[in-house]
Structure formats: structure tokens, C-alpha cells
Design a protein around this motif. Structure first.
Motif, mmCIF file in Angstrom:
data_model
loop_
_atom_site.group_PDB
_atom_site.id
_atom_site.type_symbol
_atom_site.label_atom_id
_atom_site.label_comp_id
_atom_site.label_asym_id
_atom_site.label_seq_id
_atom_site.Cartn_x
_atom_site.Cartn_y
_atom_site.Cartn_z
ATOM 1 N N CYS A 54 0.806 -1.216 0.000
ATOM 2 C CA CYS A 54 0.000 0.000 0.000
ATOM 3 C C CYS A 54 0.845 1.276 0.000
ATOM 4 O O CYS A 54 0.465 2.276 -0.607
ATOM 5 C CB CYS A 54 -0.932 0.018 1.210
ATOM 6 N N THR A 55 1.970 1.227 0.640
ATOM 7 C CA THR A 55 2.765 2.440 0.850
ATOM 8 C C THR A 55 3.180 3.139 -0.447
ATOM 9 O O THR A 55 2.943 4.346 -0.593
ATOM 10 C CB THR A 55 4.002 2.105 1.703
ATOM 11 N N CYS A 58 0.320 5.136 -2.655
ATOM 12 C CA CYS A 58 -0.377 6.329 -2.157
ATOM 13 C C CYS A 58 0.166 7.568 -2.861
ATOM 14 O O CYS A 58 1.349 7.891 -2.736
ATOM 15 C CB CYS A 58 -0.213 6.475 -0.651
ATOM 16 N N ASP A 60 -0.145 10.535 -2.128
ATOM 17 C CA ASP A 60 0.168 11.630 -1.213
ATOM 18 C C ASP A 60 1.164 11.224 -0.133
ATOM 19 O O ASP A 60 1.350 11.966 0.825
ATOM 20 C CB ASP A 60 -1.118 12.136 -0.569
ATOM 21 N N ILE A 63 1.064 7.127 3.854
ATOM 22 C CA ILE A 63 1.164 5.883 4.627
ATOM 23 C C ILE A 63 2.608 5.774 5.104
ATOM 24 O O ILE A 63 3.491 5.296 4.378
ATOM 25 C CB ILE A 63 0.761 4.662 3.784
ATOM 26 N N PHE A 73 -2.316 5.925 9.123
ATOM 27 C CA PHE A 73 -2.323 6.922 8.059
ATOM 28 C C PHE A 73 -1.948 8.311 8.571
ATOM 29 O O PHE A 73 -2.194 8.658 9.724
ATOM 30 C CB PHE A 73 -3.720 6.985 7.430
ATOM 31 N N CYS A 78 -3.743 12.555 3.699
ATOM 32 C CA CYS A 78 -4.537 11.567 2.959
ATOM 33 C C CYS A 78 -5.738 12.260 2.323
ATOM 34 O O CYS A 78 -6.455 13.020 2.970
ATOM 35 C CB CYS A 78 -5.011 10.478 3.917
ATOM 36 N N CYS A 81 -8.592 8.782 -1.465
ATOM 37 C CA CYS A 81 -8.807 8.303 -2.847
ATOM 38 C C CYS A 81 -9.168 6.818 -2.896
ATOM 39 O O CYS A 81 -9.782 6.365 -3.852
ATOM 40 C CB CYS A 81 -7.567 8.568 -3.693
ATOM 41 N N CYS A 84 -5.182 2.716 -1.797
ATOM 42 C CA CYS A 84 -4.539 1.791 -0.848
ATOM 43 C C CYS A 84 -5.480 0.644 -0.495
ATOM 44 O O CYS A 84 -5.049 -0.515 -0.372
ATOM 45 C CB CYS A 84 -4.085 2.531 0.397
#
Ligand code: SF4
Ligand code: SF4
Length: 100
Positions: A54-55, A58, A60, A63, A73, A78, A81, A84
Motif C-alpha cells: 500500500c505504501t 499512495c 500523497d 502511509i 495513516f 490523505c 482516494c 490503498c
């Protein structure tokens, strides 16, 4: 001094750049850019396998990874969106409606 160093809720519009434009990169850390979010991810730590998929997705960088493990988070940045949550293969991220 960066052009954004002095921008806050108390300054006059005449004191900022035309259109409020920001000319330097990497300035999002100076602002809470996540405050218009309408959805919010919830991190379910019990389900997380620390795969770290997931990191990097993202957009932005919201994470954070601390000591090789993903942390909760960064809700100041964040945007909700949901990328993730789509990427997590273990159901450790669920999207919810933001309550303001
Ligand atoms: S919802 Fe979007 S902005 Fe928020 S942490 Fe997930 S990928 Fe990043
Ligand atoms: S993708 Fe899911 S399981 Fe992997 S680190 Fe992120 S939250 Fe944890």
C-alpha cells in the motif's frame, strides 16, 4: 525562506503570490491538504501482514513506514482516494465516509 513559510490564516491576500500559486516543490508538508477529504481509510492492524504494497501507491505519501513497518495513516495529507484499500490483498484497509 520558502514562499509558503509565511502563509497562514492571518495574512492578507495581497501578501501572497498571484492566485496563491506555490512555486517550490515538496511544500505539501507545510499544509493540511487532507481537510477536504470525503472518504477516509481505516487501518485494521490485526489484518495487516506488513507486505508494504500500500505504501508506494499512495499518491500523497500518506502511509508512513516506521522501522520497516507501515504505521497508521497521515490524515493531515490523505485525500481519501481509496487506492490503498484497492491494493491491500488482506482487507486491512477499508474506506468509510468521512465524518466532519
Ligand atoms: S486513501 Fe489515497 S491518499 Fe489516503 S492513504 Fe490511501 S492511497 Fe493515500
Ligand atoms: S497492503 Fe495491506 S497488508 Fe500490506 S502493508 Fe498495506 S495494509 Fe498491510
Amino acid at each position: 525562506m520558502s514562499s509558503v513559510d509565511f502563509i497562514n490564516e492571518n495574512i492578507n491576500w495581497k501578501d501572497i503570490t498571484p492566485g496563491g500559486e506555490v512555486y517550490e516543490g515538496g511544500t505539501a508538508a507545510d499544509f493540511r491538504t487532507g481537510d477536504w477529504r470525503v472518504s477516509i481509510p481505516e487501518f485494521i492492524a490485526d489484518k495487516c501482514k506488513q507486505c508494504l504494497l500500500c505504501t508506494p501507491v499512495c499518491p500523497d505519501a500518506a502511509i508512513p513506514v516506521e522501522n520497516g513497518k507501515r504505521a497508521d495513516f497521515d490524515f493531515d495529507h490523505c485525500k481519501g482516494c481509496g487506492i490503498c484499500a484497492k491494493v491491500c490483498p488482506f482487507g486491512a484497509i477499508v474506506m468509510k465516509k468521512e465524518e466532519k
